[in-house]
Design an enzyme around this catalytic site. Structure first.
Site, PDB file in Angstrom:
ATOM      1  N   CYS A 218     -31.137  19.396  49.316  1.00  0.00           N
ATOM      2  CA  CYS A 218     -30.148  20.257  49.954  1.00  0.00           C
ATOM      3  C   CYS A 218     -30.780  21.585  50.398  1.00  0.00           C
ATOM      4  CB  CYS A 218     -28.947  20.466  49.040  1.00  0.00           C
ATOM      5  SG  CYS A 218     -27.470  20.998  49.936  1.00  0.00           S
TER       6      CYS A 218
ATOM      7  N   GLU B 289     -29.475  13.802  42.623  1.00  0.00           N
ATOM      8  CA  GLU B 289     -29.504  14.084  41.180  1.00  0.00           C
ATOM      9  C   GLU B 289     -28.156  13.836  40.510  1.00  0.00           C
ATOM     10  OE1 GLU B 289     -27.502  17.699  42.661  1.00  0.00           O
ATOM     11  OE2 GLU B 289     -29.110  16.420  43.429  1.00  0.00           O
TER      12      GLU B 289
ATOM     13  N   HIS C 138     -27.399  15.019  47.565  1.00  0.00           N
ATOM     14  CA  HIS C 138     -27.679  15.348  46.162  1.00  0.00           C
ATOM     15  C   HIS C 138     -27.910  14.077  45.340  1.00  0.00           C
ATOM     16  CE1 HIS C 138     -26.884  19.742  45.938  1.00  0.00           C
ATOM     17  NE2 HIS C 138     -26.241  19.485  47.063  1.00  0.00           N
TER      18      HIS C 138
END
Length: 250
Positions: free
Chosen positions: A112, A220, A218
């Protein structure tokens, strides 16, 4: 055997009235669990970070998302659209760190804001407000407090190049929590994913780097429930372990 060290530059935030260096724990967890590496946080306050010392121990660099934006002066503009969302301390550390890491072929995973930093550090530019640019969709997150809704899959991206090969898919569905995005892609980067509106959603450093990838989404978030995200962090960890095998990092 010791795990490879992945350095994660912090962001500047005010916590209980004090200027603080912060990183969301989800990023550290993704490095520890997904890449099987040791996360190490890097402060970004003035005079707190020496890039040579950092790269002497780093087997990888993870650049996180953040609520802040890269200051547009770093890509040739003067005024930020959101002056309150600028983190000059982070810019001052991450941009030269990226350039040094790319030169030394240290693996980079950029997420990001981190993807935007990667692009700017290497000579690219950004749209400061993608949703105001004709032809582009609104890529910002929904205004909700439920993180499962905020980080939920939002739109497809078409994969190309190495990223398509790594994941074995032509298309994946990703979340979307960004107001800014790639305008001019830096020349050392090659685009590897596109949103339906044509916005570059991922790019890779092409010049022989073992793993230097930026993604606008994202991965993660809820890593273990997303095979594509887990595959990216696994590959990043393998590249970091490769640095140790070459004797290039502690």
């Amino acid at each position: 055997m010791s795990r490879p060290v992945v350095v994660i530059p912090c962001s500047t935030e005010t916590v209980s009235g004090l200027i603080s260096d912060t990183v969301g724990r989800k990023y550290c967890a993704a490095v520890a669990e997904g890449s099987e590496c040791q996360p190490l946080l890097l402060p970004v306050g003035k005079g707190l970070s020496d890039i040579g010392s950092v790269l002497a121990i780093a087997s990888g660099i993870l650049l996180t998302g953040a609520i802040s934006n890269v200051h547009p002066e770093n890509y040739g503009l003067e005024e930020p659209v959101l002056p309150e969302a600028i983190d000059r301390d982070r810019d001052a550390v991450t941009l030269p760190l990226i350039r040094a890491a790319v030169e030394r072929k240290v693996p980079i995973m950029a997420i990001c804001r981190g993807f935007q930093e990667l692009n700017v550090a290497l000579g690219g530019s950004l749209h400061q407000a993608v949703h105001t640019v004709e032809g582009f969709a609104d890529h910002r997150e929904p205004k909700v407090t439920d993180f499962d809704v905020m980080f939920a899959p939002r739109h497809p991206v078409t994969l190309t190049g190495e990223l398509k090969t790594w994941l074995g898919q032509d298309r994946i569905i990703v979340n979307s929590l960004h107001g800014q995005g790639i305008r001019d892609l830096a020349k050392p980067l090659v685009a590897e994913a596109f949103a339906e509106d044509g916005l570059v959603e991922a790019a890779r450093v092409a010049a022989g780097n073992p793993f230097s990838l930026g993604v606008q989404w994202h991965p993660e978030w809820q890593l273990r429930s997303n095979p594509a995200s887990l595959a990216l962090f696994r590959r990043f960890g393998d590249a970091a372990r490769g640095m140790i095998a070459k004797g290039q990092a502690a």
